[in-house]
Design a protein around this motif. Structure first.
Motif, PDB file in Angstrom:
ATOM      1  N   GLN A  38       0.827  -1.202   0.000  1.00 23.03           N
ATOM      2  CA  GLN A  38       0.000   0.000   0.000  1.00 23.03           C
ATOM      3  C   GLN A  38       0.865   1.258   0.000  1.00 23.03           C
ATOM      4  O   GLN A  38       0.566   2.227  -0.698  1.00 23.03           O
ATOM      5  CB  GLN A  38      -0.916   0.029   1.229  1.00 23.03           C
ATOM      6  CG  GLN A  38      -2.051  -0.953   1.178  1.00 23.03           C
ATOM      7  CD  GLN A  38      -2.831  -0.939   2.484  1.00 23.03           C
ATOM      8  OE1 GLN A  38      -2.284  -1.216   3.547  1.00 23.03           O
ATOM      9  NE2 GLN A  38      -4.110  -0.609   2.391  1.00 23.03           N
ATOM     10  N   GLU A  94       2.402   1.873  -3.401  1.00 18.55           N
ATOM     11  CA  GLU A  94       1.470   2.259  -4.457  1.00 18.55           C
ATOM     12  C   GLU A  94       1.220   3.759  -4.521  1.00 18.55           C
ATOM     13  O   GLU A  94       0.968   4.308  -5.583  1.00 18.55           O
ATOM     14  CB  GLU A  94       0.127   1.541  -4.267  1.00 18.55           C
ATOM     15  CG  GLU A  94       0.170   0.075  -4.602  1.00 18.55           C
ATOM     16  CD  GLU A  94      -1.120  -0.647  -4.258  1.00 18.55           C
ATOM     17  OE1 GLU A  94      -2.111   0.004  -3.852  1.00 18.55           O
ATOM     18  OE2 GLU A  94      -1.135  -1.879  -4.378  1.00 18.55           O
ATOM     19  N   ARG A  95       1.235   4.422  -3.377  1.00 17.76           N
ATOM     20  CA  ARG A  95       0.962   5.867  -3.351  1.00 17.76           C
ATOM     21  C   ARG A  95       1.724   6.517  -2.211  1.00 17.76           C
ATOM     22  O   ARG A  95       2.181   5.852  -1.298  1.00 17.76           O
ATOM     23  CB  ARG A  95      -0.541   6.124  -3.234  1.00 17.76           C
ATOM     24  CG  ARG A  95      -1.173   5.448  -2.054  1.00 17.76           C
ATOM     25  CD  ARG A  95      -2.669   5.348  -2.065  1.00 17.76           C
ATOM     26  NE  ARG A  95      -3.340   6.479  -2.624  1.00 17.76           N
ATOM     27  CZ  ARG A  95      -4.598   6.752  -2.405  1.00 17.76           C
ATOM     28  NH1 ARG A  95      -5.314   5.969  -1.636  1.00 17.76           N
ATOM     29  NH2 ARG A  95      -5.177   7.789  -2.956  1.00 17.76           N
ATOM     30  N   SER A  96       1.836   7.820  -2.266  1.00 11.88           N
ATOM     31  CA  SER A  96       2.577   8.520  -1.217  1.00 11.88           C
ATOM     32  C   SER A  96       1.793   8.434   0.094  1.00 11.88           C
ATOM     33  O   SER A  96       0.559   8.383   0.100  1.00 11.88           O
ATOM     34  CB  SER A  96       2.808   9.988  -1.600  1.00 11.88           C
ATOM     35  OG  SER A  96       1.615  10.721  -1.482  1.00 11.88           O
ATOM     36  N   LYS A 131      -1.104  10.753   0.880  1.00  8.79           N
ATOM     37  CA  LYS A 131      -2.393  10.442   0.277  1.00  8.79           C
ATOM     38  C   LYS A 131      -3.113   9.314   1.015  1.00  8.79           C
ATOM     39  O   LYS A 131      -4.322   9.167   0.899  1.00  8.79           O
ATOM     40  CB  LYS A 131      -2.220  10.076  -1.193  1.00  8.79           C
ATOM     41  CG  LYS A 131      -1.794  11.251  -2.040  1.00  8.79           C
ATOM     42  CD  LYS A 131      -1.649  10.869  -3.486  1.00  8.79           C
ATOM     43  CE  LYS A 131      -1.207  12.071  -4.309  1.00  8.79           C
ATOM     44  NZ  LYS A 131      -1.000  11.722  -5.714  1.00  8.79           N
TER      45      LYS A 131
END
Length: 152
Positions: free
Chosen positions: A26, A29-31, A34
């Protein structure tokens, strides 16, 4: 295997504790900003980042567990790192180990007459989590600091 991490934040204005749990995938996958507003350092202070030992039971480093063993029941904290494991009853020198282990919070008790009794044998004060017969999570020290006091 996907590693799971528990993040513990303290809101700077209110002092409220926020807990967020994410897997490495997880986070990749994104900063993190966020994923949660808790990663805003102006609003929140990161007070702990703990590895997960048992996803099914929700047991992380820093948790207190109730251990049921053949020699009796006791409360332990879940730790990660280097420790000494001795299952021989002091017959052999302890082995240096690395990993998740349970550390007895209060291996002895003192009665009203001042006599001290051993609840957990010396050689089992630090015990591999994998060797425990049975345990259950009773809480974490961030949301329940009183648990640590009760266990002492």
């Amino acid at each position: 295997m996907n590693i799971v991490i528990r993040y513990v934040f303290k809101h700077r204005a209110t002092g409220n504790i926020e807990i967020k749990i994410y897997s490495i995938s997880q986070i990749e996958e994104r900063s993190v900003q966020k994923l949660s507003p808790c990663f805003d350092e102006t609003e929140y202070e990161l007070i702990s980042r703990d590895l997960c030992f048992d996803k099914e039971k929700g047991v992380f480093v820093g948790d207190l567990i109730y251990v049921t063993q053949w020699h009796g029941n006791y409360i332990a904290s879940v730790e990660f790192g280097e420790y000494e494991q001795d299952g021989s009853g002091d017959e052999y020198p302890p082995s240096k180990c690395f990993g998740f282990y349970a550390k007895a919070v209060n291996p002895t008790i003192t009665d009203e007459e001042g006599l001290e009794y051993e609840i957990v044998p010396d050689y089992l004060i630090q015990n591999s989590m994998l060797r425990l017969e049975s345990y259950k999570c009773i809480g974490n020290i961030y949301q329940n600091p009183d648990l640590l006091e009760e266990a002492r």
